[in-house]
Design an enzyme around this catalytic site. Structure first.
Site, mmCIF file in Angstrom:
data_model
loop_
_atom_site.group_PDB
_atom_site.id
_atom_site.type_symbol
_atom_site.label_atom_id
_atom_site.label_comp_id
_atom_site.label_asym_id
_atom_site.label_seq_id
_atom_site.Cartn_x
_atom_site.Cartn_y
_atom_site.Cartn_z
ATOM 1 N N ALA A 71 -2.847 -1.892 -0.624
ATOM 2 C CA ALA A 71 -3.867 -1.259 -1.453
ATOM 3 C C ALA A 71 -3.368 -1.266 -2.896
ATOM 4 O O ALA A 71 -2.159 -1.325 -3.135
ATOM 5 C CB ALA A 71 -4.091 0.162 -0.970
ATOM 6 N N GLY A 116 -2.218 -2.066 3.303
ATOM 7 C CA GLY A 116 -3.618 -2.493 3.426
ATOM 8 C C GLY A 116 -3.749 -3.984 3.699
ATOM 9 O O GLY A 116 -4.702 -4.428 4.347
ATOM 10 N N GLU A 119 -3.300 -4.387 7.241
ATOM 11 C CA GLU A 119 -4.522 -3.921 7.919
ATOM 12 C C GLU A 119 -5.603 -5.009 7.895
ATOM 13 O O GLU A 119 -6.350 -5.177 8.858
ATOM 14 C CB GLU A 119 -5.000 -2.620 7.276
ATOM 15 C CG GLU A 119 -4.026 -1.471 7.579
ATOM 16 C CD GLU A 119 -4.318 -0.207 6.803
ATOM 17 O OE1 GLU A 119 -4.308 -0.270 5.553
ATOM 18 O OE2 GLU A 119 -4.556 0.844 7.420
ATOM 19 N N GLU A 139 3.506 2.751 3.521
ATOM 20 C CA GLU A 139 2.774 3.964 3.105
ATOM 21 C C GLU A 139 3.629 5.228 3.155
ATOM 22 O O GLU A 139 3.538 6.089 2.279
ATOM 23 C CB GLU A 139 1.528 4.173 3.982
ATOM 24 C CG GLU A 139 0.378 3.243 3.658
ATOM 25 C CD GLU A 139 0.450 1.909 4.391
ATOM 26 O OE1 GLU A 139 1.522 1.577 4.950
ATOM 27 O OE2 GLU A 139 -0.563 1.193 4.398
HETATM 28 N N1 DAK Z 1 -0.749 -2.452 -6.162
HETATM 29 C C1 DAK Z 1 -0.835 -2.750 -7.471
HETATM 30 N N2 DAK Z 1 -0.044 -3.670 -8.077
HETATM 31 C C2 DAK Z 1 0.869 -4.300 -7.331
HETATM 32 C C3 DAK Z 1 1.010 -4.041 -5.937
HETATM 33 C C4 DAK Z 1 0.160 -3.044 -5.344
HETATM 34 N N3 DAK Z 1 0.200 -2.762 -4.043
HETATM 35 N N4 DAK Z 1 2.018 -4.805 -5.464
HETATM 36 C C5 DAK Z 1 2.464 -5.537 -6.491
HETATM 37 N N5 DAK Z 1 1.772 -5.234 -7.618
HETATM 38 C C6 DAK Z 1 1.964 -5.820 -8.949
HETATM 39 C C7 DAK Z 1 3.232 -5.294 -9.575
HETATM 40 O O1 DAK Z 1 3.012 -4.029 -10.165
HETATM 41 C C8 DAK Z 1 3.519 -6.372 -10.599
HETATM 42 O O2 DAK Z 1 2.664 -6.180 -11.708
HETATM 43 P P1 DAK Z 1 3.253 -6.367 -13.223
HETATM 44 O O3 DAK Z 1 4.381 -5.417 -13.334
HETATM 45 O O4 DAK Z 1 3.689 -7.826 -13.248
HETATM 46 O O5 DAK Z 1 2.067 -6.056 -14.086
HETATM 47 C C9 DAK Z 1 3.071 -7.643 -9.890
HETATM 48 O O6 DAK Z 1 2.177 -7.218 -8.842
HETATM 49 C C10 DAK Z 1 4.198 -8.419 -9.245
HETATM 50 O O7 DAK Z 1 4.942 -7.520 -8.435
HETATM 51 P P2 DAK Z 1 6.522 -7.311 -8.576
HETATM 52 O O8 DAK Z 1 6.980 -7.644 -9.950
HETATM 53 O O9 DAK Z 1 6.837 -5.963 -8.045
HETATM 54 O O10 DAK Z 1 7.055 -8.443 -7.586
HETATM 55 P P3 DAK Z 1 8.376 -8.422 -6.706
HETATM 56 O O11 DAK Z 1 8.537 -9.780 -6.138
HETATM 57 O O12 DAK Z 1 9.524 -7.854 -7.482
HETATM 58 O O13 DAK Z 1 8.052 -7.399 -5.512
HETATM 59 C C11 DAK Z 1 6.718 -6.431 -3.774
HETATM 60 C C12 DAK Z 1 7.039 -7.693 -4.625
HETATM 61 C C13 DAK Z 1 5.465 -6.758 -2.934
HETATM 62 C C14 DAK Z 1 7.889 -6.136 -2.836
HETATM 63 C C15 DAK Z 1 6.499 -5.240 -4.714
HETATM 64 O O14 DAK Z 1 5.513 -5.620 -5.710
HETATM 65 C C16 DAK Z 1 5.995 -4.045 -4.017
HETATM 66 O O15 DAK Z 1 6.771 -3.297 -3.404
HETATM 67 N N6 DAK Z 1 4.666 -3.784 -4.117
HETATM 68 C C17 DAK Z 1 4.062 -2.622 -3.562
HETATM 69 C C18 DAK Z 1 3.985 -2.745 -2.068
HETATM 70 C C19 DAK Z 1 3.324 -1.536 -1.524
HETATM 71 O O16 DAK Z 1 3.936 -0.463 -1.411
HETATM 72 N N7 DAK Z 1 2.028 -1.697 -1.280
HETATM 73 C C20 DAK Z 1 1.170 -0.593 -0.946
HETATM 74 C C21 DAK Z 1 1.292 -0.315 0.481
HETATM 75 S S1 DAK Z 1 0.459 1.164 0.788
HETATM 76 C C22 DAK Z 1 -5.569 5.023 1.708
HETATM 77 C C23 DAK Z 1 -6.072 3.819 2.035
HETATM 78 C C24 DAK Z 1 -5.230 2.772 2.214
HETATM 79 C C25 DAK Z 1 -3.883 2.924 2.031
HETATM 80 C C26 DAK Z 1 -3.406 4.144 1.701
HETATM 81 C C27 DAK Z 1 -4.230 5.201 1.540
HETATM 82 N N8 DAK Z 1 -6.457 6.166 1.516
HETATM 83 C C28 DAK Z 1 -7.792 5.911 1.208
HETATM 84 C C29 DAK Z 1 -5.852 7.407 1.315
HETATM 85 C C30 DAK Z 1 -3.034 1.815 2.107
HETATM 86 C C31 DAK Z 1 -1.925 1.861 1.332
HETATM 87 C C32 DAK Z 1 -1.095 0.734 1.148
HETATM 88 O O17 DAK Z 1 -1.473 -0.408 1.253
#
Ligand code: DAK
Length: 267
Positions: A71, A116, A119, A139
């Site tokens: 997400a 997400g 998912e 998450e």
């Molecule tokens: N959202 C927004 N931007 C993201 C992103 C994300 N999930 N993942 C990556 N980016 C962006 C980074 O901010 C970065 O942007 P800039 O800084 O260049 O502007 C760009 O993509 C490249 O990412 P990185 O520089 O971080 O790249 P790396 O290779 O160093 O790392 C990574 C890749 C995938 C390991 C890292 O980006 C990362 O940890 N990303 C976040 C992963 C994550 O935690 N995703 C969210 C999972 S939680 C809900 C409904 C649904 C959900 C929850 C609640 N409700 C309605 C309550 C679901 C939640 C999720 O999906």
């Protein structure tokens, strides 16, 4: 390169005969699922629905590092409880749309497939996992839980203790573990061209699939995870009745008796 059905900076939908490819290309955020991105994806699926005869869809990424990095975190912060719920329902509607879609959906995962994004992959009917596939539910580390059906779909596919383990820990895993958990259809190796192998496998398995039967298989197999055995068998019998006289069923039976390959028309 096939016929382009929908084009946007973040998404390209193209088709070649009966197979469509939905290519994700929101590179700046590793295909993170913002509300606007969901809207674009829905518009692409509208275009898919307007095209006739697509039997399978490959959901893939043109961003080398990621399938979908979850997400969009930048959009989640600061939301009220009501806005969170609206966002969850938005995502859940999208997952249900894939799940209930008449075509067979194959998630082609060869990069980060997180939260997400995982998912979305679980909503698809089949998952192909490449050597760079990294699955996880991060998450818990954000103080959240999967909100687009992940607690339910992952647990139904992989089992209760796998559900508890991976959703409680946020632990990452690759194609091998995903295969051992029973999530994966094909897992091309390092030395293979991932997109080409997946495309070839989908073409071979589903290019001429009997779509009416496939649509019912999707529905009834999924229902097996929540219906009683009796109700599930009842649903199966009803599905059998609904498709037993379809043109494709007549063709399949006739072709067998005539000792030739069936030519299914998808009706
Ligand atoms: N959202 C927004 N931007 C993201 C992103 C994300 N999930 N993942 C990556 N980016 C962006 C980074 O901010 C970065 O942007 P800039 O800084 O260049 O502007 C760009 O993509 C490249 O990412 P990185 O520089 O971080 O790249 P790396 O290779 O160093 O790392 C990574 C890749 C995938 C390991 C890292 O980006 C990362 O940890 N990303 C976040 C992963 C994550 O935690 N995703 C969210 C999972 S939680 C809900 C409904 C649904 C959900 C929850 C609640 N409700 C309605 C309550 C679901 C939640 C999720 O999906």
């Amino acid at each position: 390169m096939g016929d382009v059905l929908f084009e946007h900076a973040d998404v390209l939908l193209e088709r070649q005969d009966t197979i469509a490819r939905l290519r994700l290309r929101r590179k700046s955020a590793l295909n993170a699922l913002s509300s606007a991105f969901f809207d674009t994806l829905d518009a692409a699926i509208d275009a898919l629905d307007a095209a006739e005869g697509v039997r399978a869809v490959i959901l893939m990424s043109d961003v080398p590092k990621a399938f979908i990095a979850g997400a969009d975190i930048s959009e989640m912060k600061g939301k009220t409880a009501a806005e969170m719920e609206t966002y969850a329902r938005r995502g859940q509607r999208f997952m249900a749309r894939i799940e209930q879609h008449p075509a067979i959906w194959v998630a082609a995962v060869n990069g980060y497939c997180l939260g997400g994004g995982f998912e979305v992959a679980l909503s698809c009917d089949l998952i192909a996992a490449g050597p760079r596939a990294t699955f996880a539910f991060p998450e818990i580390g954000l103080g959240l839980l999967p909100g687009f059906g992940g607690t339910q779909r992952f647990t139904r596919s992989a089992g209760m203790h796998a559900g508890l383990r991976y959703i409680l820990t946020g632990e990452r895993f690759g194609a091998d573990t995903a295969t051992a958990l029973g999530l994966v259809w094909i897992a091309p190796g390092e030395d293979e061209d991932f997109d080409e192998v997946v495309g070839g496998a989908v073409e071979k398995a589903f290019g001429n699939v009997a779509s009416v039967a496939a649509r019912e298989v999707k529905r009834v197999v999924r229902a097996a995870t929540w219906l009683s055995l009796e109700d599930g068998c009842d649903a199966e019998a009803a599905a059998f009745g609904a498709i037993g006289n379809s043109a494709d069923a007549v063709e399949g039976l006739t072709a067998f008796l005539e000792k030739r390959k069936p030519e299914f028309r998808g009706n």
